[in-house]
Design a protein around this motif. Structure first.
Motif, PDB file in Angstrom:
ATOM      1  N   LEU A 195      -1.308   7.308   4.180  1.00 42.90           N
ATOM      2  CA  LEU A 195       0.111   7.375   3.834  1.00 42.90           C
ATOM      3  C   LEU A 195       0.263   6.827   2.418  1.00 42.90           C
ATOM      4  N   LEU A 196       0.780   7.671   1.503  1.00 34.91           N
ATOM      5  CA  LEU A 196       0.888   7.282   0.092  1.00 34.91           C
ATOM      6  C   LEU A 196       2.265   6.752  -0.268  1.00 34.91           C
ATOM      7  N   GLY A 197       3.292   7.201   0.408  1.00 38.18           N
ATOM      8  CA  GLY A 197       4.632   6.768   0.046  1.00 38.18           C
ATOM      9  C   GLY A 197       5.669   7.356   0.977  1.00 38.18           C
ATOM     10  N   CYS A 198       6.922   7.067   0.674  1.00 39.78           N
ATOM     11  CA  CYS A 198       8.017   7.602   1.479  1.00 39.78           C
ATOM     12  C   CYS A 198       9.278   7.671   0.633  1.00 39.78           C
ATOM     13  N   CYS A 199      10.210   8.488   1.079  1.00 41.54           N
ATOM     14  CA  CYS A 199      11.532   8.584   0.454  1.00 41.54           C
ATOM     15  C   CYS A 199      12.559   8.307   1.532  1.00 41.54           C
ATOM     16  N   LEU A 200      13.441   7.325   1.286  1.00 39.57           N
ATOM     17  CA  LEU A 200      14.401   6.880   2.289  1.00 39.57           C
ATOM     18  C   LEU A 200      15.839   7.220   1.932  1.00 39.57           C
ATOM     19  N   GLU A 201      16.055   7.838   0.753  1.00 42.10           N
ATOM     20  CA  GLU A 201      17.421   8.129   0.298  1.00 42.10           C
ATOM     21  C   GLU A 201      17.914   9.479   0.824  1.00 42.10           C
ATOM     22  N   ALA A 249       0.956  16.032   0.748  1.00 43.45           N
ATOM     23  CA  ALA A 249       1.737  16.704   1.789  1.00 43.45           C
ATOM     24  C   ALA A 249       2.968  15.860   2.078  1.00 43.45           C
ATOM     25  N   ILE A 250       4.154  16.497   2.006  1.00 43.01           N
ATOM     26  CA  ILE A 250       5.419  15.804   2.225  1.00 43.01           C
ATOM     27  C   ILE A 250       5.961  16.234   3.587  1.00 43.01           C
ATOM     28  N   MET A 307       4.976  10.777   2.584  1.00 44.13           N
ATOM     29  CA  MET A 307       4.021  11.439   1.699  1.00 44.13           C
ATOM     30  C   MET A 307       2.604  11.047   2.099  1.00 44.13           C
ATOM     31  N   TYR A 308       1.760  12.084   2.385  1.00 46.16           N
ATOM     32  CA  TYR A 308       0.378  11.868   2.783  1.00 46.16           C
ATOM     33  C   TYR A 308      -0.561  12.528   1.775  1.00 46.16           C
ATOM     34  N   GLU A 309      -1.842  12.111   1.827  1.00 44.24           N
ATOM     35  CA  GLU A 309      -2.857  12.858   1.097  1.00 44.24           C
ATOM     36  C   GLU A 309      -2.951  14.270   1.702  1.00 44.24           C
ATOM     37  N   TYR A 310      -3.206  15.245   0.859  1.00 46.61           N
ATOM     38  CA  TYR A 310      -3.282  16.636   1.316  1.00 46.61           C
ATOM     39  C   TYR A 310      -4.694  16.916   1.816  1.00 46.61           C
ATOM     40  N   VAL A 311      -4.797  17.442   3.066  1.00 49.02           N
ATOM     41  CA  VAL A 311      -6.088  17.776   3.680  1.00 49.02           C
ATOM     42  C   VAL A 311      -6.173  19.292   3.750  1.00 49.02           C
ATOM     43  N   VAL A 312      -7.124  19.867   3.048  1.00 50.65           N
ATOM     44  CA  VAL A 312      -7.067  21.268   2.663  1.00 50.65           C
ATOM     45  C   VAL A 312      -7.299  22.247   3.811  1.00 50.65           C
ATOM     46  N   LYS A 313      -8.161  21.948   4.768  1.00 48.66           N
ATOM     47  CA  LYS A 313      -8.525  22.940   5.777  1.00 48.66           C
ATOM     48  C   LYS A 313      -7.592  22.976   6.975  1.00 48.66           C
ATOM     49  N   GLY A 314      -6.617  22.131   7.003  1.00 47.72           N
ATOM     50  CA  GLY A 314      -5.699  22.136   8.126  1.00 47.72           C
ATOM     51  C   GLY A 314      -6.260  21.348   9.290  1.00 47.72           C
ATOM     52  N   SER A 315      -5.851  21.719  10.517  1.00 40.36           N
ATOM     53  CA  SER A 315      -6.198  20.929  11.691  1.00 40.36           C
ATOM     54  C   SER A 315      -7.419  21.490  12.395  1.00 40.36           C
ATOM     55  N   LEU A 316      -8.035  20.641  13.242  1.00 42.40           N
ATOM     56  CA  LEU A 316      -9.132  21.075  14.096  1.00 42.40           C
ATOM     57  C   LEU A 316      -8.666  22.175  15.040  1.00 42.40           C
ATOM     58  N   TYR A 317      -7.421  22.097  15.463  1.00 46.37           N
ATOM     59  CA  TYR A 317      -6.864  23.146  16.333  1.00 46.37           C
ATOM     60  C   TYR A 317      -6.921  24.495  15.629  1.00 46.37           C
ATOM     61  N   ASP A 318      -6.535  24.514  14.340  1.00 45.37           N
ATOM     62  CA  ASP A 318      -6.568  25.775  13.590  1.00 45.37           C
ATOM     63  C   ASP A 318      -7.994  26.306  13.482  1.00 45.37           C
ATOM     64  N   VAL A 319      -8.946  25.415  13.185  1.00 41.86           N
ATOM     65  CA  VAL A 319     -10.336  25.843  13.004  1.00 41.86           C
ATOM     66  C   VAL A 319     -10.915  26.391  14.299  1.00 41.86           C
ATOM     67  N   LEU A 320     -10.572  25.748  15.432  1.00 46.14           N
ATOM     68  CA  LEU A 320     -11.160  26.168  16.705  1.00 46.14           C
ATOM     69  C   LEU A 320     -10.488  27.397  17.297  1.00 46.14           C
ATOM     70  N   PHE A 321      -9.153  27.472  17.151  1.00 47.93           N
ATOM     71  CA  PHE A 321      -8.436  28.460  17.957  1.00 47.93           C
ATOM     72  C   PHE A 321      -7.673  29.515  17.144  1.00 47.93           C
ATOM     73  N   LYS A 322      -7.514  29.328  15.852  1.00 47.57           N
ATOM     74  CA  LYS A 322      -6.835  30.330  15.038  1.00 47.57           C
ATOM     75  C   LYS A 322      -7.817  31.092  14.158  1.00 47.57           C
ATOM     76  N   ASN A 343       0.795  -1.238   0.000  1.00 42.03           N
ATOM     77  CA  ASN A 343       0.000   0.000   0.000  1.00 42.03           C
ATOM     78  C   ASN A 343       0.825   1.285   0.000  1.00 42.03           C
ATOM     79  N   ILE A 344       2.140   1.229  -0.010  1.00 41.60           N
ATOM     80  CA  ILE A 344       2.924   2.458  -0.097  1.00 41.60           C
ATOM     81  C   ILE A 344       3.946   2.304  -1.220  1.00 41.60           C
ATOM     82  N   ARG A 345       4.375   3.477  -1.729  1.00 39.89           N
ATOM     83  CA  ARG A 345       5.381   3.488  -2.780  1.00 39.89           C
ATOM     84  C   ARG A 345       6.632   4.177  -2.256  1.00 39.89           C
ATOM     85  N   ILE A 346       7.777   3.599  -2.553  1.00 44.39           N
ATOM     86  CA  ILE A 346       9.048   4.202  -2.138  1.00 44.39           C
ATOM     87  C   ILE A 346       9.574   5.055  -3.294  1.00 44.39           C
TER      88      ILE A 346
END
Length: 753
Positions: free
Chosen positions: A514-520, A481-482, A527-542, A441-444
């Motif tokens: 988790l989509l992949g990783c780079c080990l070199e 997101a890297i 490497m993760y999928e990009y989540v556009v709105k950021g974190s719950l912390y940002d939404v609640l407190f920023k 399930n991941i690509r190097i």
């Protein structure tokens, strides 16, 4: 997963410089061994023609029975022609006169097969072990005898005879003289062909040798003509004078053994001397012995003579030979051919070049396979014949100089490339590449690929617990997101590998993929999928935007569902997150929550806790039991309870030694003043009541005793139940279909699991 492309491109060049000659080999394909449409296997045993298990699949006399009551199935020669007589008997009273045995019971059993070789016309089967055991402590006590006789022909000649060249007679015991009796009789010691004597005193034994001390063996006489036939035989014992009773051997070694067994198969050990029925228990199916088989009702046609209609040697590249023992003939593939000569096209050319021990090419030549043999032509720039002698150079000096200069340049370039690739390889191995390349399930990715994806790490979108996070774009335009992780050394290598393995198995809509990783790299990247709105912390407190109650409840339910999936996703072990907090809950454009940052996640044995001296995580959310060194999945439940407080109050969690943040909330709830803590933006009475009910769930998560807390699946269902209860009382009909992310989750009453 595969090794990065740079290694695979360099490897052929390095091998070309290092090797002195190249072996050209072709893949050997599986050749048929049975007739078309006939089974060629019984369990783990190959069944080549002339043998077969079904009508029309074997020659007369070569039938094999495949017994499917075993797992895997076992193969036996047809019992009507080849079988063992195995029985038990006893003798008593007068030891000196025990030439005959009173048989208590006996049975006729088929010969079980170990393997069949059509190319050598041999098969191996299991043969019984004859044993003779004293039942008491005196040389005059009763004896229990296990008898065996083998019959290879019945009602006329059969294909099978005992191989005189591939078997030996063996005896094991402290005073035993086994005999091989012709005719298969299990009751007499007369008419024997072979015998040996094993005699031992004072416990002088040598493991691995069979020279008369506790173990004896004898072969068929070499001076005798091998063209005699043995189609029925048994092993019996000739009475021997017992040692004195005070020697103690009859008590410690009550059993003697005799067997016809494949040469060099049995390895004597002193353990086989002591105890009752040791060899019979050690080899319950018997010991291997070798049989010759042949086509008995015919002979090889003379040169120029037309073969008979039922002639067995039908493969090309084969010939006929006289049977090794007895009448008849066998079929053999020609030299340098192998396979089954009893079927059409059964003998195929052996590619000697695939087997270095089969060819002899001198240095400077190349092995090339030919039908029925091989050739050794000299390499380019050399002359001669590598099969007949050495190859000599015919390369002119100027050409050698030019090639030498070119080779020097190539070597320098290769050295530079090798240095760089070895550096990348060192990072790859240091960061767990050999283990992670097999993870599904991941690509190097290579470092070069990651540089292209991030546009040379141009845009930073945040900083995680261990480093920066970059935006990237894949070839299909998907944004990712890297994340730069921790620097990995031997002490942290396993933690990093565990993190990647855990995340690679997480496939859920409420967990960041988790989509992949780079080990070199000196610091590996994930490497993760990009989540556009950021974190719950940002939404609640920023951010200052209002967050509706239905959105907060949807976030709570989805987050609980993601954590519940983590906790129950593996049958043998469970997973705990270890750092649950609002900053580690990301939100997409629809405010769907996704659990992220598994840097402290670990596998735990199901139902077990983990003691640790290292407490990692945000102390504002951390379980007090975890601070005391005890880590369980209920630690995640506690942390999630604080996230629920943040959703209810929209006040950021804080930490001090008195844990004032949590204490004040619990006290307010216990004093029926929970609504005083609810976010001021929530003004609707029905929304306030919902938040009060969620407060009760938070209290269940924050109990001091981890065993009394809810599990994450119960938390999820409690919140869903609150919504359904609200709907049933008509407090808010607009939540239906919006708040419950999984319509299959059952409705639970408070306190149910």
């Amino acid at each position: 997963m595969t090794m990065p492309w740079q290694y695979s491109q360099l490897l052929p060049i390095l091998l070309l410089l290092a090797t002195t000659h190249t072996i050209v080999a072709a893949d050997t394909q599986q050749q048929p061994i049975a007739l078309a449409g006939c089974p060629d296997k019984c369990g783990n045993i190959s069944i080549p023609f002339p043998f077969g298990t079904k009508a029309g699949c074997f020659r007369e006399g070569f039938e094999v029975t495949c017994n499917y009551s075993f797992n895997p199935p076992r193969a036996f020669l047809a019992q009507d022609s080849t079988f063992h007589i195995v029985g038990y008997g006893n003798y008593s009273a007068n030891y000196s006169g025990r030439n005959y045995v009173d048989v208590m019971n006996y049975s006729q059993v088929p010969v079980e097969l170990l393997d069949i070789s059509a190319s050598t016309s041999e098969l191996r089967g299991y043969g019984a072990v004859r044993s003779d055991c004293i039942d008491g402590y005196s040389k005059y006590d009763d004896h229990l005898v296990k008898l065996q006789g083998t019959f290879l022909g019945w009602n006329g000649p059969k294909p099978f005879l005992l191989s005189p060249l591939r078997n030996v007679l063996m005896g094991v015991g402290w005073n035993v003289k086994p005999k091989m009796v012709l005719g298969g009789s299990i009751f007499t010691t007369t008419g024997y062909m072979l015998a040996c004597l094993a005699y031992m005193r004072y416990n002088v034994l040598t493991n691995g040798t069979c020279t008369g001390r506790g173990c004896c063996q004898t072969s068929f006489p070499p001076e005798r003509d091998v063209n005699f036939t043995i189609n029925a035989f048994s092993v019996t014992f000739e009475p021997q004078k017992l040692l004195d009773d005070n020697d103690g051997m009859s008590t410690n070694s009550p059993c003697s053994y005799g067997m016809i067994v494949e040469s060099s198969w049995y390895n004597f050990t002193s353990e086989d001397m002591f105890g009752r029925m040791v060899l019979a228990n050690k080899y319950p199916r018997g010991v291997p012995f070798v049989l010759d088989f042949a086509i008995r009702n015919g002979s090889c046609p003379t040169e120029g003579q037309q073969p008979p209609q039922d002639y067995a040697c039908i493969s090309g590249n084969s010939n006929c030979a006289k049977a090794a023992s007895g009448d008849g003939y066998v079929c053999r593939c020609w030299d340098n051919y192998d396979g089954n000569p009893y079927i059409t096209n059964g003998c195929q050319d052996v590619d000697e070049c695939q087997h270095p021990h089969l060819y002899n090419c001198s240095s400077g030549s190349i092995c090339k396979n030919t039908p029925g043999g091989y050739e050794c032509p000299c390499k380019s720039g050399m002359r001669g014949n590598g099969k007949e002698g050495a190859c000599s150079e015919n390369f002119p000096l100027p050409a050698k100089v030019a090639v030498g200069l070119a080779a020097s340049i190539v070597i320098i370039v290769l050295m530079v490339m090798t240095h760089q690739l070895l550096k990348l390889k060192r990072f790859y191995e240091q960061n767990g590449g050999p283990i992670l390349k097999g993870v599904k399930n991941i690509r190097i990715y290579t470092s070069k690929q990651l540089k292209q994806i991030t546009d040379n790490y141009k845009v930073v979108i945040g900083e995680g617990h261990f480093g920066k996070v970059y935006i990237g774009r894949l070839e299909d335009k998907q944004e990712v997101a890297i994340k730069k992780t921790i620097e990995v050394d031997e002490t942290s290598k396993q933690d990093f590998i565990d993190e990647v393995i855990i995340q690679s198995g997480m496939r859920h809509k409420n967990i960041v993929r988790l989509l992949g990783c780079c080990l070199e790299m000196d610091v590996p990247m994930l490497m993760y999928e990009y989540v556009v709105k950021g974190s719950l912390y940002d939404v609640l407190f920023k951010n200052k935007d209002n967050v509706p109650v239905d959105t907060r409840l949807r976030i709570a339910i989805g987050s609980a569902e993601g954590l519940a999936y983590m906790h129950s996703s593996d049958v043998k072990s469970t997973i705990r997150h270890g750092d649950v907090k609002s900053a580690n809950i990301l939100l997409d454009e629809s405010f769907t929550p996704k659990i992220s940052d598994f840097g402290t996640s670990k596998l735990l044995a199901r139902g077990k806790s983990e003691k640790t001296e290292w407490v990692i995580g945000d102390k504002s959310y951390i379980d007090p039991a975890y601070l005391g060194g005890i880590l369980t999945q209920k630690s995640d439940v506690y942390s999630f309870g604080i996230v629920l407080i943040e959703l209810i109050t929209r006040r950021e969690a804080t930490y001090d030694d008195k844990r004032t943040y949590v204490t004040n909330f619990i006290q307010a709830c216990q004093e029926q003043k929970a609504r005083n803590s609810i976010d001021n933006d929530i003004t609707s009475e029905k929304d306030i009541v919902l938040m009060e009910m969620v407060s009760e769930v938070a209290l269940e998560c924050l109990k001091a005793n981890p065993e009394e807390r809810l599990d994450m699946r119960e938390v999820e269902n409690r919140i869903i139940h609150i919504i359904r209860k609200s709907e049933q009382h008509g407090q808010d009909r607009n939540y239906q279909g919006n708040l419950r992310p999984n319509s299959e989750v059952p409705l639970l009453k408070p306190g149910e699991k």
